[in-house]
Design an enzyme around this catalytic site. Structure first.
Site, PDB file in Angstrom:
ATOM      1  N   GLU A  83       0.680  -1.204   0.112  1.00 24.37           N
ATOM      2  CA  GLU A  83       0.069   0.019  -0.048  1.00 24.37           C
ATOM      3  C   GLU A  83       0.745   1.344  -0.030  1.00 24.37           C
ATOM      4  OE1 GLU A  83      -3.114   0.503  -0.369  1.00 24.37           O
ATOM      5  OE2 GLU A  83      -3.614  -1.650  -0.427  1.00 24.37           O
ATOM      6  N   GLU A 114       9.160 -21.934   7.218  1.00 23.63           N
ATOM      7  CA  GLU A 114       9.457 -21.018   8.499  1.00 23.63           C
ATOM      8  C   GLU A 114      10.524 -21.387   9.390  1.00 23.63           C
ATOM      9  OE1 GLU A 114       6.354 -21.804  11.950  1.00 23.63           O
ATOM     10  OE2 GLU A 114       5.420 -20.961  10.161  1.00 23.63           O
TER      11      GLU A 114
END
Length: 303
Positions: A83, A114
């Site tokens: 954004e 992960e």
């Protein structure tokens, strides 16, 4: 057993009968728990402030901000980073996300991605990290190896490191220059840190990026004067911002915006300062991008 001791893995006493509740009862429990998030974030604000001050100085000197995480934590980074270009007209390099399992993991979980510190370090290293950059390692548990590896590598190259977790004395905090631990308590659905923990982390990431961009001069009053007017909605927003700040009508805002290649900042300075596009750009450059100062500079130049 180590994982079971974490606050984020504890059972929530208010939701022990979750499977026997009505829809409205479940909603009330979730809503009541969500009300606690803002208070937890408030407690962490001094550390968030420290992270922002360092991020501001880093970006002002040409550095970059990296969010690093796995699963939901990585996705939160992608959402916030993506954004920044339309909202603040930053380059796509300025705020980035390094996500376990690569960009494809945003849409589909990549199991086991992960679990390797070395992978977090190597993926971050691939970004050509320097001592001008800031790395934020995001993990609700505070023990996920991938972002820990990234913060360890950040320290090696002298980049500023920030940890963002939801447990006291998190492992990742040991490898951070600033440790943000936002304690939201056990989840309504035990261990589902996509809920309160993720909401708290999104709030803090919003704070880091938005406040940093404000300090960099990308906001005038509470308006996004560096908005990238790249579609109809954003073009309309750009015109409204110009009208709001300068008091001109729609047609003047539209014509001025066209003269500036759809850039709001020089449009405002042109109108408020009574200068040409070229002079507005010079005023903005002299004022380090701060619109208020650029207007004052343009007006003084016209005296």
């Amino acid at each position: 057993m180590e994982l079971a001791k974490l606050t984020t893995e504890q059972r929530n006493e208010t939701s022990m009968a979750l499977d026997q509740m009505s829809t409205m009862e479940i909603l009330n429990v979730i809503n009541d728990e969500d009300k606690k998030i803002a208070t937890a974030v408030e407690t962490a604000l001094p550390k968030v402030n420290d992270a922002i001050e360092h991020t501001y100085r880093a970006l002002k000197q040409g550095g970059r901000l990296f969010y690093v995480g796995a699963g939901t934590s990585g996705r939160l980074g992608v959402v916030d980073a993506s954004e920044c270009p339309p909202t603040f007209m930053t380059s796509h390099d300025t705020v980035q996300t390094v996500m376990a399992g690569g960009t494809g993991a945003f849409f589909k979980a990549v199991e086991g991605s992960e679990d390797e510190e070395s992978q977090g370090a190597s993926d971050t290293k691939a970004k050509m990290l320097t001592n001008k950059d800031v790395v934020v390692g995001i993990t609700a548990s505070g023990r996920t190896p991938y972002p820990i590896g990234a913060l360890k590598y950040a320290r090696e190259v002298g980049a500023y490191s920030v940890s963002l977790s939801c447990n006291d004395h998190s492992i990742i905090s040991q490898f951070a220059d600033t440790e943000i631990e936002v304690i939201v308590g056990p989840e309504v659905l035990t261990g589902s840190t996509r809920m309160k923990a993720a909401t708290a982390h999104k709030m803090i990431l919003n704070m880091i990026s938005t406040t940093t961009m404000i300090k960099l001069g990308k906001v005038y009053e509470n308006l996004m004067v560096d908005v990238h007017a790249s579609n109809y909605k954003l073009m309309q927003r750009a015109r409204r911002i110009i009208m709001e700040i300068t008091g001109v009508d729609y047609d003047v805002a539209d014509r001025t915006l066209a003269l500036t290649n759809n850039q709001v900042k020089p449009s405002i300075v042109m109108i408020k300062g009574g200068v040409t596009y070229k002079e507005a750009e010079q005023a903005i450059e002299k004022s380090n991008g701060y619109v208020r100062d650029a207007i004052a500079y343009a007006l003084n130049s016209n005296v």
